[in-house]
Design a protein around this motif. Structure first.
Motif, PDB file in Angstrom:
ATOM      1  N   ASN C  30     -12.009 -25.668   9.012  1.00 39.98           N
ATOM      2  CA  ASN C  30     -11.510 -25.667  10.267  1.00 39.98           C
ATOM      3  C   ASN C  30     -12.254 -26.313  11.302  1.00 39.98           C
ATOM      4  O   ASN C  30     -11.657 -26.948  12.286  1.00 39.98           O
ATOM      5  N   ILE C  31     -13.385 -26.516  11.029  1.00 38.58           N
ATOM      6  CA  ILE C  31     -14.441 -27.467  12.130  1.00 38.58           C
ATOM      7  C   ILE C  31     -13.909 -28.955  12.154  1.00 38.58           C
ATOM      8  O   ILE C  31     -13.896 -29.913  12.950  1.00 38.58           O
ATOM      9  N   LEU C  32     -13.589 -29.436  10.859  1.00 36.03           N
ATOM     10  CA  LEU C  32     -13.261 -30.865  10.798  1.00 36.03           C
ATOM     11  C   LEU C  32     -11.602 -31.049  11.189  1.00 36.03           C
ATOM     12  O   LEU C  32     -11.611 -31.886  11.981  1.00 36.03           O
ATOM     13  N   LEU C  33     -10.967 -29.990  10.968  1.00 39.13           N
ATOM     14  CA  LEU C  33      -9.652 -29.839  11.715  1.00 39.13           C
ATOM     15  C   LEU C  33      -9.660 -29.996  13.263  1.00 39.13           C
ATOM     16  O   LEU C  33      -9.168 -30.419  14.101  1.00 39.13           O
ATOM     17  N   ALA C  34     -10.935 -29.110  13.667  1.00 35.69           N
ATOM     18  CA  ALA C  34     -10.888 -28.904  15.116  1.00 35.69           C
ATOM     19  C   ALA C  34     -11.259 -30.188  15.738  1.00 35.69           C
ATOM     20  O   ALA C  34     -10.872 -30.454  16.897  1.00 35.69           O
ATOM     21  N   ALA C  35     -12.129 -30.920  15.074  1.00 37.80           N
ATOM     22  CA  ALA C  35     -12.379 -32.380  15.494  1.00 37.80           C
ATOM     23  C   ALA C  35     -11.546 -33.314  15.308  1.00 37.80           C
ATOM     24  O   ALA C  35     -11.722 -34.597  16.005  1.00 37.80           O
ATOM     25  N   GLY C  36     -10.452 -33.296  14.816  1.00 37.85           N
ATOM     26  CA  GLY C  36      -9.404 -34.189  14.621  1.00 37.85           C
ATOM     27  C   GLY C  36      -9.617 -34.802  13.213  1.00 37.85           C
ATOM     28  O   GLY C  36      -8.569 -35.875  12.988  1.00 37.85           O
ATOM     29  N   ALA C  37     -10.376 -34.528  12.456  1.00 39.16           N
ATOM     30  CA  ALA C  37     -10.507 -35.007  11.010  1.00 39.16           C
ATOM     31  C   ALA C  37      -9.586 -34.101  10.089  1.00 39.16           C
ATOM     32  O   ALA C  37      -8.938 -33.367  10.539  1.00 39.16           O
ATOM     33  N   SER C  38      -9.451 -34.700   8.943  1.00 41.05           N
ATOM     34  CA  SER C  38      -8.767 -33.845   7.809  1.00 41.05           C
ATOM     35  C   SER C  38      -9.558 -33.519   6.782  1.00 41.05           C
ATOM     36  O   SER C  38     -10.123 -34.664   6.158  1.00 41.05           O
ATOM     37  N   PRO C  39      -9.565 -32.481   6.258  1.00 40.11           N
ATOM     38  CA  PRO C  39     -10.661 -32.004   5.089  1.00 40.11           C
ATOM     39  C   PRO C  39      -9.834 -32.156   3.830  1.00 40.11           C
ATOM     40  O   PRO C  39      -8.901 -31.441   3.639  1.00 40.11           O
ATOM     41  N   ILE C  40     -10.547 -32.298   2.774  1.00 43.97           N
ATOM     42  CA  ILE C  40     -10.318 -32.127   1.514  1.00 43.97           C
ATOM     43  C   ILE C  40     -11.394 -31.691   0.582  1.00 43.97           C
ATOM     44  O   ILE C  40     -12.503 -32.302   0.738  1.00 43.97           O
ATOM     45  N   MET C  41     -11.408 -30.543  -0.249  1.00 41.82           N
ATOM     46  CA  MET C  41     -12.412 -29.966  -1.041  1.00 41.82           C
ATOM     47  C   MET C  41     -11.706 -30.171  -2.321  1.00 41.82           C
ATOM     48  O   MET C  41     -10.797 -29.905  -2.676  1.00 41.82           O
ATOM     49  N   ALA C  42     -12.831 -30.731  -3.210  1.00 37.72           N
ATOM     50  CA  ALA C  42     -12.636 -31.072  -4.645  1.00 37.72           C
ATOM     51  C   ALA C  42     -13.703 -31.184  -5.103  1.00 37.72           C
ATOM     52  O   ALA C  42     -14.506 -32.056  -4.889  1.00 37.72           O
ATOM     53  N   ASP C  43     -14.162 -30.436  -6.255  1.00 37.90           N
ATOM     54  CA  ASP C  43     -15.589 -30.475  -7.097  1.00 37.90           C
ATOM     55  C   ASP C  43     -15.601 -30.319  -8.458  1.00 37.90           C
ATOM     56  O   ASP C  43     -16.385 -30.279  -9.160  1.00 37.90           O
ATOM     57  N   ASP C  44     -14.243 -30.645  -9.091  1.00 37.91           N
ATOM     58  CA  ASP C  44     -14.285 -30.964 -10.551  1.00 37.91           C
ATOM     59  C   ASP C  44     -14.392 -32.441 -10.973  1.00 37.91           C
ATOM     60  O   ASP C  44     -13.949 -33.169 -10.403  1.00 37.91           O
ATOM     61  N   ILE C  45     -15.003 -32.402 -12.042  1.00 40.63           N
ATOM     62  CA  ILE C  45     -15.290 -33.650 -12.269  1.00 40.63           C
ATOM     63  C   ILE C  45     -14.182 -34.631 -12.724  1.00 40.63           C
ATOM     64  O   ILE C  45     -14.346 -35.865 -12.599  1.00 40.63           O
ATOM     65  N   GLU C  46     -13.042 -34.013 -13.192  1.00 40.44           N
ATOM     66  CA  GLU C  46     -11.934 -34.680 -13.419  1.00 40.44           C
ATOM     67  C   GLU C  46     -11.135 -35.212 -12.391  1.00 40.44           C
ATOM     68  O   GLU C  46     -10.353 -36.197 -12.392  1.00 40.44           O
ATOM     69  N   GLU C  47     -11.575 -34.849 -10.930  1.00 42.24           N
ATOM     70  CA  GLU C  47     -10.895 -35.443 -10.160  1.00 42.24           C
ATOM     71  C   GLU C  47     -11.792 -35.943  -8.777  1.00 42.24           C
ATOM     72  O   GLU C  47     -11.236 -36.548  -7.871  1.00 42.24           O
ATOM     73  N   ALA C  48     -13.059 -35.687  -8.987  1.00 45.10           N
ATOM     74  CA  ALA C  48     -13.897 -35.792  -7.758  1.00 45.10           C
ATOM     75  C   ALA C  48     -13.812 -37.489  -7.250  1.00 45.10           C
ATOM     76  O   ALA C  48     -13.859 -37.735  -6.145  1.00 45.10           O
ATOM     77  N   ALA C  49     -14.024 -38.232  -8.298  1.00 44.98           N
ATOM     78  CA  ALA C  49     -14.142 -39.571  -7.810  1.00 44.98           C
ATOM     79  C   ALA C  49     -12.608 -40.322  -7.286  1.00 44.98           C
ATOM     80  O   ALA C  49     -12.610 -40.896  -6.437  1.00 44.98           O
ATOM     81  N   ASP C  50     -11.520 -39.548  -7.778  1.00 41.77           N
ATOM     82  CA  ASP C  50     -10.209 -39.844  -7.423  1.00 41.77           C
ATOM     83  C   ASP C  50     -10.285 -39.317  -6.044  1.00 41.77           C
ATOM     84  O   ASP C  50      -9.555 -40.106  -5.164  1.00 41.77           O
ATOM     85  N   ILE C  51     -10.575 -38.331  -5.707  1.00 35.42           N
ATOM     86  CA  ILE C  51     -10.388 -37.686  -4.183  1.00 35.42           C
ATOM     87  C   ILE C  51     -11.180 -38.490  -3.399  1.00 35.42           C
ATOM     88  O   ILE C  51     -10.709 -38.981  -2.263  1.00 35.42           O
ATOM     89  N   THR C  52     -12.421 -38.737  -3.655  1.00 32.78           N
ATOM     90  CA  THR C  52     -13.227 -39.863  -2.989  1.00 32.78           C
ATOM     91  C   THR C  52     -12.527 -41.103  -2.495  1.00 32.78           C
ATOM     92  O   THR C  52     -12.619 -41.492  -1.624  1.00 32.78           O
ATOM     93  N   SER C  53     -11.701 -41.447  -3.597  1.00 32.48           N
ATOM     94  CA  SER C  53     -11.099 -42.977  -3.184  1.00 32.48           C
ATOM     95  C   SER C  53     -10.120 -42.853  -2.317  1.00 32.48           C
ATOM     96  O   SER C  53      -9.805 -43.787  -1.520  1.00 32.48           O
ATOM     97  N   ILE C  54      -9.366 -41.529  -2.141  1.00 29.08           N
ATOM     98  CA  ILE C  54      -8.340 -41.512  -1.063  1.00 29.08           C
ATOM     99  C   ILE C  54      -9.151 -41.138   0.270  1.00 29.08           C
ATOM    100  O   ILE C  54      -8.260 -41.147   1.299  1.00 29.08           O
TER     101      ILE C  54
END
Lengths: 273, 273, 273
Positions: C30-54
């Motif tokens: 919510n604080i990232l949204l409040a500041a105008g940014a967009s958050p994504i949370m992802a912590d599984d090894i199968e997708e972590a690097a993919d999410i970082t990439s976008i």
């Protein structure tokens, strides 16, 4: 017309099993309680199907999916299908990673969902008709506008027919449709997009509304979408200039808590297409 | 009489280790801070016992237990027993799945708990005297009422004696007892049941109160129950007709933040049986 | 001077990947949204690097690290380094367990961080110059005061030089420095320490500020620290005597939501040393 649907939730108080992300899970639990339903969260493979069995609806949300919770999603979904419970999918971030996209698609292959609810980017990705990604938010190029509405309705109906499910694409304009009928809903406020979890919370409400109104699933899903949007409108009116998305979040849950059938009937803004 | 107990929490500021569910964990952390304690959450087997060692109380809550966190519960519990730290169990959803019931029972076999706090359905399930389930909420048939109070007190004392622990059955009427003495507490508001995590938060407070008042554990547990109920009463008075369970949640934590010994002394409503 | 930095966040709306703890994750989103940014949370090894990439920034927070999420932290961190994204570390509870200390150190060996932000106990532990622990809070003996300020500034610069990163030690007085320059910041309120996650939220803001202002990373980090402290001051003024840490939390996020460049320029209180 939709007023009865929320009153049935309060009357029946369905127990809803949620396998969901840890970002918005607290708000999901509180909005289910606010609507008169009862939430339980359980995502371990050793208990997922057991928990599904004592509930009357299942909500699967892939917002923070992982190797431990994915098998639980399949086990719970299959059990819910066996028991003819409503099952809802929220494909959070489909398109943002291969894992999310492939998991969502595989869930849709192996489990019969009553409703799939996502933003336009997520649903387009799943339907493989393009779809950009901005993480868990819809990309601007995918958003449903007045210009693209007719095409979007046709897409929702076609995809609903293809998948044999109700499809809910939510955003500035919401479309909730099956193969024959689409509800175009204009409740809500753009500021709701600045709160994490308004989509997740809505999916929870859809699960509760379907569970309490099993004979009219399309209308129940549309009623839940109207209820969430209307809560956003009611909550918005309470905000002062010092308030922001955190207070707005609480007020939206509060508005669901206080929403009665008559208010929903009067406030629901939709057209049938 | 109970006023000193919360003042000791503020004075000593105990560090409380919580292995708890991800649904209500944020509220758990904030209510511990509100009471003057300091929370730490850690549930990986590689650090659970280490974290227990630097804390002065342990709270085990099985609300979203899984294969990774269950071993951490055992490791932390055993370490806390070695160090004579207060250990509290919140058997969330015992009865809702075999995994929850069996894990809670096994925890009680291998770890000496100072307090077990649950709703009436959870505690009855563990005591194997029946107990229905409505997920994480008490089934209506299990709720303690004026009619069933005397029997419920006898049950609490007998189960406390059997398990060698303090038993807290909380709901509309709360009973906190050991084998000899039961506090029957009438603080609180029914609307607290519409907020997710009021039970979890209470269990956190019990851990903090015991840690800061180790010589009088039964009274400390009862004082924590009174404090939570009283906070619910104080918070309820602040609510407007537009508020619901989300605002109520914040106000309850706020009320703990502002609760002093004198107010707790005056507001605690209990009888000793 | 710092006003532009938050306005750039609102303009660019960076997508921030967070691998973070489940205690404060909702407030982080919510604080990232409040500041105008967009958050994504992802912590599984199968997708972590993919999410970082976008995404365009990565925030690693070890607050509830575990065997599943630790490998995801390394994978995401390495991908972010490859892509030259800003990467921020929040070593929550370093010093509280061997797992936390060793994981934080190993992350710092294998990943190039742009900013490391922690409380004084955490950073001292990592720098191996002592450092006590009170779980996730700073020990009193480690707190930066007027008496220890000059020494603390020298420590921050030396440690920043050693690690080749920006170091942010936050508390009553905040120090944000690289090897040459330190910002000493006096925004904020002591009551912020009674809210879980003010540190985590700040680290999120630092990630967003660096992402949107990549040419001036030190100033961007200092601007984020000023913004969070100023939000704490603005929010504090709204509190009534009945309010506590829960309402304060919401008001701080609300204050970020409403914070414009001009207000940040006027309200930032810092000295360059």
């Amino acid at each position: 017309m939709f007023g009865n649907f929320i009153e049935n939730v309060r009357l029946i108080s369905p127990l809803v099993h949620n396998i969901t992300n840890y970002v918005t899970v607290n708000d999901c639990a509180n909005i289910l309680l606010a609507a008169g339903a009862s939430p339980i969260m359980a995502d371990d493979i050793e208990e997922a199907a057991d928990i599904t069995s004592i509930c009357s609806a299942l909500n699967i949300n892939i917002g923070t999916l992982n190797q431990n919770t994915i098998p639980a999603m399949f086990a719970a979904g299959k059990k819910a299908n066996e028991l003819f419970h409503p099952v809802i999918l929220d494909p959070v971030g489909a398109g943002a990673s291969a894992l999310r996209t492939s998991t969502a698609k595989k869930l849709m292959e192996e489990i019969k969902f009553d409703v799939i609810r996502g933003n336009s980017s997520e649903i387009k990705t799943l339907a493989a008709i393009g779809g950009s990604t901005k993480g868990v938010d819809a990309a601007e190029t995918d958003v449903v506008s007045e210009e693209t509405l007719t095409a979007a309705i046709a897409f929702v109906k076609a995809y609903a027919e293809q998948m044999g499910t109700i499809v809910a694409v939510t955003g500035a304009i919401d479309i909730v449709g099956d193969k024959d009928t689409a509800y175009v809903i204009r409740n809500g406020r753009p500021e709701m997009g600045k709160i994490t979890g308004t989509g997740c919370m809505l999916t929870c409400l859809i699960a509760a509304f379907l569970s309490a109104n099993p004979q009219e699933k399309l209308k129940a899903a549309a009623a839940a979408v109207c209820a969430m949007g209307l809560a956003g409108e009611i909550a918005y009116k309470r905000l002062t200039t010092a308030d922001g998305n955190a207070t707005y979040r609480s007020y939206i849950i509060d508005a669901i808590y206080n929403l009665d059938g008559e208010t929903l009937d009067k406030g629901a803004r939709y057209a049938i297409r």
